[in-house]
Enzyme design. Structure first.
Site, mmCIF file in Angstrom:
data_model
loop_
_atom_site.group_PDB
_atom_site.id
_atom_site.type_symbol
_atom_site.label_atom_id
_atom_site.label_comp_id
_atom_site.label_asym_id
_atom_site.label_seq_id
_atom_site.Cartn_x
_atom_site.Cartn_y
_atom_site.Cartn_z
ATOM 1 N N HIS A 90 0.833 -1.211 0.000
ATOM 2 C CA HIS A 90 0.000 0.000 0.000
ATOM 3 C C HIS A 90 0.866 1.260 0.000
ATOM 4 O O HIS A 90 0.718 2.136 -0.860
ATOM 5 C CB HIS A 90 -0.913 -0.021 1.231
ATOM 6 C CG HIS A 90 -1.770 1.194 1.382
ATOM 7 N ND1 HIS A 90 -3.119 1.193 1.109
ATOM 8 C CD2 HIS A 90 -1.478 2.461 1.790
ATOM 9 C CE1 HIS A 90 -3.614 2.400 1.335
ATOM 10 N NE2 HIS A 90 -2.635 3.193 1.752
ATOM 11 N N GLU A 91 1.757 1.347 0.967
ATOM 12 C CA GLU A 91 2.593 2.551 1.061
ATOM 13 C C GLU A 91 3.514 2.679 -0.144
ATOM 14 O O GLU A 91 3.852 3.793 -0.565
ATOM 15 C CB GLU A 91 3.392 2.552 2.368
ATOM 16 C CG GLU A 91 2.545 2.581 3.635
ATOM 17 C CD GLU A 91 1.546 3.732 3.667
ATOM 18 O OE1 GLU A 91 1.808 4.794 3.049
ATOM 19 O OE2 GLU A 91 0.484 3.567 4.306
ATOM 20 N N HIS A 115 1.776 4.548 -2.848
ATOM 21 C CA HIS A 115 1.927 5.997 -2.656
ATOM 22 C C HIS A 115 3.303 6.461 -3.131
ATOM 23 O O HIS A 115 3.437 7.508 -3.777
ATOM 24 C CB HIS A 115 1.773 6.345 -1.177
ATOM 25 C CG HIS A 115 0.371 6.373 -0.672
ATOM 26 N ND1 HIS A 115 -0.634 7.054 -1.309
ATOM 27 C CD2 HIS A 115 -0.189 5.801 0.430
ATOM 28 C CE1 HIS A 115 -1.757 6.910 -0.622
ATOM 29 N NE2 HIS A 115 -1.521 6.156 0.433
ATOM 30 N N HIS A 135 3.516 6.877 -6.766
ATOM 31 C CA HIS A 135 2.803 8.085 -7.176
ATOM 32 C C HIS A 135 3.732 9.301 -7.093
ATOM 33 O O HIS A 135 3.681 10.200 -7.948
ATOM 34 C CB HIS A 135 1.572 8.273 -6.281
ATOM 35 C CG HIS A 135 0.494 9.104 -6.890
ATOM 36 N ND1 HIS A 135 -0.683 9.395 -6.239
ATOM 37 C CD2 HIS A 135 0.391 9.728 -8.095
ATOM 38 C CE1 HIS A 135 -1.454 10.140 -6.999
ATOM 39 N NE2 HIS A 135 -0.822 10.368 -8.141
#
Length: 702
Positions: A482-483, A486, A489
């Protein structure tokens, strides 16, 4: 920055590493030189430099142009951004009492400085002139978006208020900044202040060996030999609740966990919450909105509270129904254990684990050896390589702020630098709980050259012991993915302006890149490539994968309900149009009763330790995770229909989502990638809740 301003900053910087020219590899912060004494003077000097830049733009005698006003604004504040990003990030990941005092001291100054910018009438007049002339200026799409963001920022920060309104807004902003910091400090203090000390080995019954060893290591770190210490860090308290047979001790640690910030001591957050909620409401109304949620959602994909509630309501009904079925299953085991009374929150994880083992022959401890931290990291890198052709190389010559932090060079397949990535994985006293991604430098273009971003992911995973490496639960492995979503991104951003870079998007869109990555963590094909036994190197057995798949929707009633309860609570506080006057504890209880939340489940975050909304930028925005879950489930369906490693589709996702930051409307970007508006169908199916009709997130429900 003028030459004189630059020279002055560099002169001061001779004795202050925060202001000096960073000649470190990749231009990384010189953490090995930075001391607490450097922060305050550096921030004050950086504010002075930024003020001079703003005055130069506002008082420019030339006719306002996009270049001399909007671009100049975006390029201003470089020194302040650089200095404050270091301070702010360290205050979250490696804080101490001295830094917390500095934060309280500097927060009003930073807030005042921001107010001075947005309430500068000359500056706003120049920005408005460009806004009014935008059609004749023939701006490209990115320039148009930057102008929109800048112009709205002035409106949303009081540029059109009268003198009295501006004075009141300044006071509100200053108070909000200080109270929010205090809230977070209180949660950290309450988390650190509690320890469950066990000196009788019988009380460890049921706990796995690695959990017991970690508790022994924690005791040793506290200079306490011969006992075991469990803390309120998730990596400690959650396994205890999941495995400890001693129900009374589970109750003790649970009560400590769920009462943080609500103990009537110096770290009590109840009054802070009332102040934050009421000040936010007053600010919104001062700016022409009925509530804080109206103010926030006006610039989100959802657009309004009704859309948020509509989505949550559609998912709440089947989720609560499933949670009640799960509760009934637990109640049967309680009765079998001759325990009278209702299912309690501190029973849920313990009996759920028993049911998982009985129903699916799946023991989380059987899974953990296949999810070593090092193995999961290699898996994340492998997925990024197969999807995007990315390469990762650990670099040892980059300064780090703690011995546990590692630094990685991220490049394209051909070796072209994309950015620098820090990874910080283990809990410690100076570190907030949870997991997050942040940046020390955002990507942007300067003089036609791409400035590579410096990104960091911070987590609180299970620590290694003297005998065992860090072994992750599958939930922790998913958090890593998940992280890292990010991080991608931020790392893959390819825009001109810093304001629009990377994760600078609405909160209900920012979770799409992170949550879609979690799908690869659980995919059977991917598991076979990265889930290896930490001792033998054996690939995770097909039988275990099948058990994981069979149990994929297990306990999803609980998981969805506890999350949604917190999301509703956030909206309850921030849709208020009249001041909150009652104690937040009964207020929370009343709102949860209206919702129909069963007593055996509490919101994922109770009010007094709800950092996301009171100290983390997610006020009226915690719904974003479920909103983005709709997007990510729908988007991953596109991969599943072809190949989870479909490079062409991955490149499309990269070009249309990851690289574009906030250069376009998120709904348009998503539809450009997917070819259609998303629906809830894939999410409901993924969670085993597909009993309700799907909701279409069309342009009317953005």
């Amino acid at each position: 920055m003028s030459c004189n301003q630059q020279n002055k900053a560099e002169t001061i910087g001779e004795d202050n590493p925060l202001l000096a020219n960073w000649d470190t590899p990749y231009g990384a912060p010189p953490f090995n030189q930075i001391e607490n004494k450097h922060f305050l003077p550096a921030i004050e000097e950086a504010i002075r430099v930024h003020k001079a830049e703003i005055e130069s733009i506002a008082n420019n005698p030339a006719t306002p142009t996009f270049e001399n006003t909007i671009e100049a604004l975006d390029a201003s504040g470089t020194v302040l951004t650089r200095v404050y990003s270091v301070f702010g990030n360290l205050n979250s990941a490696e804080t101490n009492s001295e830094m917390q005092v500095i934060a309280q001291q500097i927060a009003p100054e930073i807030t005042k400085h921001n107010d001075d910018i947005y309430m500068n009438q000359k500056l706003f007049d120049r920005v408005k002139q460009i806004w009014d002339r935008q059609l004749e200026l023939k701006l490209n799409n990115e320039q148009t978006k930057l102008l929109e963001v800048k112009y709205k920022a002035f409106l949303r920060n009081g540029a059109n208020l009268d003198t009295k309104g501006k004075e009141r807004l300044r006071k509100i902003n200053s108070e909000l900044a200080v109270i929010s910091l205090k809230f977070g400090d209180n949660v950290l203090a309450e988390t650190n202040d509690y320890a469950l000390e066990i000196d009788d080995e019988k009380d460890l019954a049921g706990l796995p060996e690695d959990v017991v060893n970690a508790a022994a290591e924690e005791a040793k770190a506290r200079d306490k030999e011969g006992i075991w210490v469990f803390t309120l860090q998730n990596a400690s308290v959650m396994p205890f609740l999941q495995y400890a047979k001693n129900r009374k001790l589970r109750e003790d640690i649970w009560n400590a966990y769920q009462s943080r910030g609500n103990n009537g001591n110096a770290h009590d957050n109840r009054i802070n919450i009332v102040q934050l909620v009421n000040l936010r409401m007053e600010k919104a109304q001062l700016l022409g909105y009925e509530s804080h949620s109206d103010y926030i959602l006006a610039e989100r994909m959802a657009k309004n509270s009704a859309t948020v509630f509509s989505l949550m309501d559609e998912i709440w009904k089947p989720a609560l129904q499933k949670a009640k079925q799960e509760e009934a299953d637990i109640a049967k085991l309680l009765k079998a254990d001759t325990i009278e009374g209702d299912v309690q929150p501190y029973d849920w994880r313990y009996y759920t684990e028993k049911i998982r083992q009985q129903r699916y022959s799946l023991d989380e401890q059987e899974m953990k050896p296949y999810f070593s931290l090092d193995g999961v990291r290699k898996g994340v890198f492998m997925v990024c390589d197969k999807l995007y052709g990315l390469k990762f190389k650990q670099v040892k010559d980059v300064p780090v702020y703690h011995k546990d932090v590692t630094a990685w060079e991220v490049t394209e397949k051909d070796g072209k630098l994309l950015g620098l990535l820090y990874m910080d994985f283990f809990p410690r006293a100076g570190k907030k709980g949870g997991a997050w991604m942040t940046s020390y430098r955002k990507e942007k273009m300067t003089d036609g050259k791409r400035i590579a971003p410096i990104i960091s992911i911070v987590c609180n995973f299970t620590k290694p012991t003297v005998t065992t490496p860090s072994l992750l639960t599958f939930d922790e492995a998913s958090t890593f993915f998940h992280e890292f979503g990010h991080a991608l991104h931020g790392l893959l951003s390819k825009v001109t302006y810093e304001t629009l870079s990377g994760t600078s998007v609405p909160t209900d869109f920012v979770e799409l890149p992170s949550q879609i990555m979690e799908n690869w963590a659980a995919d059977p094909q991917v598991l076979k490539l990265y889930a290896k036994h930490y001792k033998t190197g054996e690939t995770i057995p097909q039988e275990l994968i099948e058990k994981m798949q069979a149990a994929a929707t297990f306990d999803q009633g609980f998981a969805t309900v506890e999350y949604l309860a917190a999301a509703y609570l956030d909206m309850d506080y921030h849709t208020l149009t009249k001041p909150l006057t009652q104690n937040v504890t009964p207020y929370e209880e009343e709102e949860m009763e209206k919702l129909g939340l069963i007593k055996s489940i509490i919101p994922r975050y109770r009010s007094t330790y709800y950092n996301h909304i009171f100290n983390g930028g997610y006020s009226a925005g915690y719904y974003s995770y479920i909103w983005s879950a709709v997007l990510d489930s729908d988007a991953y369906e596109a991969f599943k229909k072809t190949s989870v490693f479909n490079r062409q589709m991955a490149q499309s996702f990269r070009k249309k989502i990851l690289e574009r930051g906030f250069t376009s409307d998120p709904a348009i970007m998503y539809k450009s990638f997917r070819g259609a508006d998303p629906s809830t169908k894939a999410l409901l199916a993924k969670r085993g809740l597909l009993a309700e009709p799907e909701v279409q997130l069309t342009d009317d429900k953005r």
